[in-house]
Design a protein around this motif. Structure first.
Motif: not given
Length: 496
Positions: A225, A400, A438-439, A442-443, A446, A449
């Motif tokens: 990740m 996004t 979806l990618w 999540c990215e 990520n 984060w």
């Protein structure tokens, strides 16, 4: 370099397409497939992308980080396909802002446009700031920092503005020449290192081998990740071709090919050179410990000799300048496009087009001024680190927002006027759009984060959380502006 426009490139797209408002300032067409591809490649910038991620990738997961890099490229190609479809059906300068308005509505479009301007402005400032040490090292053999670096960065931005103001012909010639040099030199470097200077076996890319090289056990999921978050930085900027689409011969069809082509070409070069550098490095454990300040330059000079240093520095300098010039070119068009829709203050007159050159000089100048102001953050390492992290995170947020608009339009029935082609093609586009969303979801999380290991040594909690709080702050301000000032209500009515 001359652009050749074939009949296929100039062929109109079947079905309805959106166009700019009649009676509003229009940009002159002067870009063919070669120049569109060059703008995309220059903005994605293979050498800049590789330098952004190589050291962090090695420290994070050893040579195994190549696999997350490959995954990131594949997923970003999905996003590029969605952008290509939008550019083909809605070929209007300003890309994300224009698409969001037609697929969702004016409020969503204004919010997306503001986030787009902020993210790309931060990215332009970042690239100019990172270019300074390379430029000073090339010309004077010293690596500048602090105020001296800011002066170099400012000079680079002003030089780019000067070239942009000469007109599209001069700008595209400089970008084409720069990208031709960059692509050929990068490919040549990768091939030479692979064929003549391989010091490591191919097994180093295995997970078990990477753990041995790193010198400590690694947890697969956290390492993967973190590596994915790092690798995501390498493949952004392909939206540049969509932002100059009105100036392209063949319009949307040309932009669509350039968006996917630039992403694939840059991705292939980054992968090849990254693999070549790893295999050509004699002491991989030193890289994983962060003991080598510049792994790519070290691999070049240790294998090709000290004489290769200056040519390599020239290659990197050309790459950075082409990237700055290309980003100024397309960011200026974004300012112009949003101002043309009355979404920015009219007194700034950012929608004006030069009668002599046919380009939006005021808009490009405004983009440059914003970037110059951003450079003042370079007086603080923490503040500049925050901008660098937000520049990438902000671009993923915009990705996004755009792909989410496509999926929303497909689900709600708003997509009908912009269908890509046959039912079979439309089904595949829907699948790709869903996978891309979806990618990106999540990215984006990520990348945002909070990871102390990806921040500068000794970074404060504010810098570690920079993507979250900077985006949150701008988002709150933009939403309050929508509620109080209602800028979306002043937008020009869409022509039916």
């Amino acid at each position: 370099m001359m652009d050749q426009v074939t009949a296929e490139q100039a062929e109109p797209v079947r079905g309805p397409r959106a166009t700019a408002h009649e009676g509003t300032p229009q940009l002159r067409r002067g870009l063919g497939i070669v120049s569109m591809l060059s703008i995309g490649v220059a903005t994605v910038a293979p050498v800049v992308g590789l330098y952004s991620i190589f050291s962090l990738g090695m420290v994070t997961a050893g040579p195994w980080w190549i696999w997350p890099l490959l995954i990131s490229l594949g997923c970003q190609l999905l996003v590029a396909v969605v952008y290509a479809g939008l550019a083909r059906r809605i070929p209007i300068t300003g890309g994300p802002f224009q698409w969001a308005r037609r697929l969702v509505g004016p409020k969503y479009a204004w919010f997306t446009g503001v986030m787009y301007l902020i993210a790309v402005s931060a990215a332009l400032t970042t690239v100019a700031y990172l270019a300074a040490p390379w430029m000073s090292n090339l010309f004077f053999g010293v690596t500048v920092t602090g105020p001296a670096a800011l002066l170099w960065s400012a000079g680079l931005l002003l030089l780019g503005l000067l070239i942009n103001c000469q007109g599209l012909r001069v700008t595209k010639a400089v970008i084409n020449i720069g990208i031709l040099c960059e692509v050929l030199a990068s490919i040549a470097l990768g091939i030479v290192l692979l064929l003549a200077f391989q010091h490591q076996p191919w097994e180093v890319f295995a997970w078990e081998s990477s753990q041995v090289i790193v010198g400590q056990p690694l947890e697969l999921i956290p390492a993967a990740m973190t590596a994915l978050a790092v690798c995501g930085w390498a493949f952004v900027g392909f939206d540049a071709s969509a932002s100059v689409v009105e100036e392209a011969h063949g319009s949307g069809a040309t932009a669509a090919k350039a968006i996917v082509g630039a992403t694939a070409l840059v991705g292939g070069i980054v992968l090849m050179v990254a693999v070549a550098v790893i295999l050509a490095t004699r002491d991989l454990p030193a890289l994983t410990r962060g003991e080598v300040a510049d792994p790519v330059l070290d691999a070049v000079t240790s294998n090709l000799g000290p004489m290769a240093e200056k040519p390599f520095l020239l290659l990197v300098a050309i790459t950075f300048f082409a990237c700055v010039l290309s980003m100024q070119t397309y960011l200026g068009r974004v300012y112009f496009a949003i101002a043309r829709e009355d979404a920015l203050p009219a007194k700034l007159r950012l929608a004006q087009v030069s009668a002599r050159t046919g380009i939006p000089v005021r808009a490009i100048s405004a983009a440059t001024v914003v970037a110059l102001c951003g450079l003042l953050l370079g007086l603080s390492d923490g503040a500049m680190g925050t901008m660098i992290r937000f520049g990438t995170g902000g671009l993923y947020i915009v990705f996004t927002l755009v792909v989410a608009a496509v999926v929303f339009a497909q689900v709600s029935g708003r997509w009908a006027p912009w269908r890509i082609g046959t039912k079979w093609q439309e089904r595949w586009f829907s699948v790709i759009s869903g996978a891309a969303l979806l990618w990106l979801g999540c990215e984006t999380i990520n990348i945002a984060w909070p990871r102390p290991e990806l921040a500068a040594p000794g970074a404060s909690p504010a810098e570690v959380w920079s993507v979250v709080w900077v985006f949150g702050g701008f988002a709150i301000i933009a939403l309050l502006a929508l509620l109080i000032a209602r800028p979306h209500a002043r937008l020009r009515r869409l022509e039916r």
